[in-house]
Design a protein around this motif. Sequence first.
Motif, mmCIF file in Angstrom:
data_model
loop_
_atom_site.group_PDB
_atom_site.id
_atom_site.type_symbol
_atom_site.label_atom_id
_atom_site.label_comp_id
_atom_site.label_asym_id
_atom_site.label_seq_id
_atom_site.Cartn_x
_atom_site.Cartn_y
_atom_site.Cartn_z
ATOM 1 N N ASP A 9 -14.796 -8.476 1.980
ATOM 2 C CA ASP A 9 -13.577 -8.763 1.223
ATOM 3 C C ASP A 9 -13.847 -9.888 0.233
ATOM 4 N N LEU A 35 -13.874 -0.958 -3.616
ATOM 5 C CA LEU A 35 -12.449 -0.966 -3.955
ATOM 6 C C LEU A 35 -12.262 -2.001 -5.040
ATOM 7 N N ILE A 39 -14.853 -4.903 -1.380
ATOM 8 C CA ILE A 39 -13.658 -5.258 -2.154
ATOM 9 C C ILE A 39 -14.040 -6.306 -3.183
ATOM 10 N N LYS A 81 -5.665 -4.413 -2.164
ATOM 11 C CA LYS A 81 -6.966 -4.125 -1.557
ATOM 12 C C LYS A 81 -7.118 -4.815 -0.198
ATOM 13 N N ASN A 122 0.862 -1.185 0.000
ATOM 14 C CA ASN A 122 0.000 0.000 0.000
ATOM 15 C C ASN A 122 0.897 1.233 0.000
#
Length: 504
Positions: A164, A33, A195, A41, A18
């Motif tokens: 996620d 995302l 995500i 992510k 990141n």
Amino acid sequence: MKLELRGITKRFGSLVANDHIDLVVEPGQIHALLGENGAGKSTLMNVLYGLYQADEGDILLDDAVQHFRGPGDAMAAGIGMVHQHFMLVPVFTVAENVMLGHEQTRGPGVLDLAAARAHVRAVAERFGFEIDPDAVVGDLPVGVQQRVEIIKALSRDAQVLVFDEPTAVLTPQETDELMGIMRQLRDEGTAIVFITHKLREVREVADTITIVRLGKIVGEASPTATNAELATLMVGRAVELTVQKDAPKLGDGGLEVRSLRVLTPTGAIVVDGVDFTVRPGEVLAIAGVQGNGQTELVEALVGLAARVEGSISLDGAELVGRSVRAILDAGVGFVPEDRTEDGLVANFTVAENLVLDRSDDPAFSSAGTLKRTALEEFAHARIAEYDIRAQGPQTLAGTLSGGNQQKVVIAREMSRELRLLVAAQPTRGVDVGSIEFIHKRIIETRDSGVPVVVVSTELDEVAALADRIAVMYRGAIIGVVPGDTPREKLGLMMAGVADAEVTA
């Protein structure tokens, strides 16, 4: 509750996962995302959830800086996370999993399971779930297990909820249900981070979209953006979203399955009287809701099922009763539905994984010893040919992103002479760039005159690859239809409507 990430940077050695990421998610908003596997992510969300500590940057909730030492701190602050790989204890009941970590008692050392059951029922009723608090989680279908994860998060009064890759293991029907749950939570004021790498889903449910590539935010987009525009932002180049294929040129022979039954060790029938053929040069896709016998059918085709009745013949040679080793040696390529469990050895290198089923091949070994030079040369060639993003052949497979792990499996199975390819969920959990690549390889295999069986719960994938589609329901094939059959009809067939009709 408003979530803000300021300048979040996370490094793993020399890798910057990141890179100074800024993100704001407002209450009552679904913020998607979007990015390829390995874009950073999940790492970013693991920082938010306290699983990782950021090297730089701040996390703010309602403008107050937070310091999370672990997930317990994040949950206490009102952050919940529904993980791609479920964080559940399989041998515990639903109620036990939900209360795990914040157990209620009705006396010293006595768990209040009645209160946990009541709480599960209350949340389930709120969202229209059908779920038994006393069911053992390991016995539940994956879609129901995900509902348990959602109930767990909501039981802690999560005001910021992270999903996620939540649809990676869901059927189309389960995905639609999840979209409805996310909208309901948004409308109640929850801030949601979604995500994903699936373009249709993000356009359907997101209020705003942030694209992440190689650890950096590379753009913002509206849900009105086209699939092509989103894919280009994700990958950094133009992507063919629809695989090009000509009409099949059928050969003689191929795969013939007759009166196939698969039984569990206790005698339960999970595949019941299945018949189908696959000719050289065509793709037969097996569609169906997860848990209707597709997994067991695939296991029978490659020799992994313990109790099989009926016939499976390849070019006239019977496969039932032969070992997995013998079936692979007969020219059957196998892409398993779970690459991490059945497709790779995470602690082996990429090079070693590329020859897992060929380690005794004289090209790669002599007197029980691997020929390292030959192995390295082979691995370098496959890494280049299949665009595997790894530092080199000696990279551990477990350190690769999901899409690159899948490419290793695909490269291994397609780098030898095939007489049949069986691909189960070939693009599960991989990004749009990898999907494009894998679909092209499957069609190339089909065009080379190899019969191909694709098992997928993704109707878009089924439509893209199939020349014919066989739909499974409760262990049986209830119909075989052309590859261009409308999605609506396939959905009805997957629900057990054999003679489904779709009106214009």
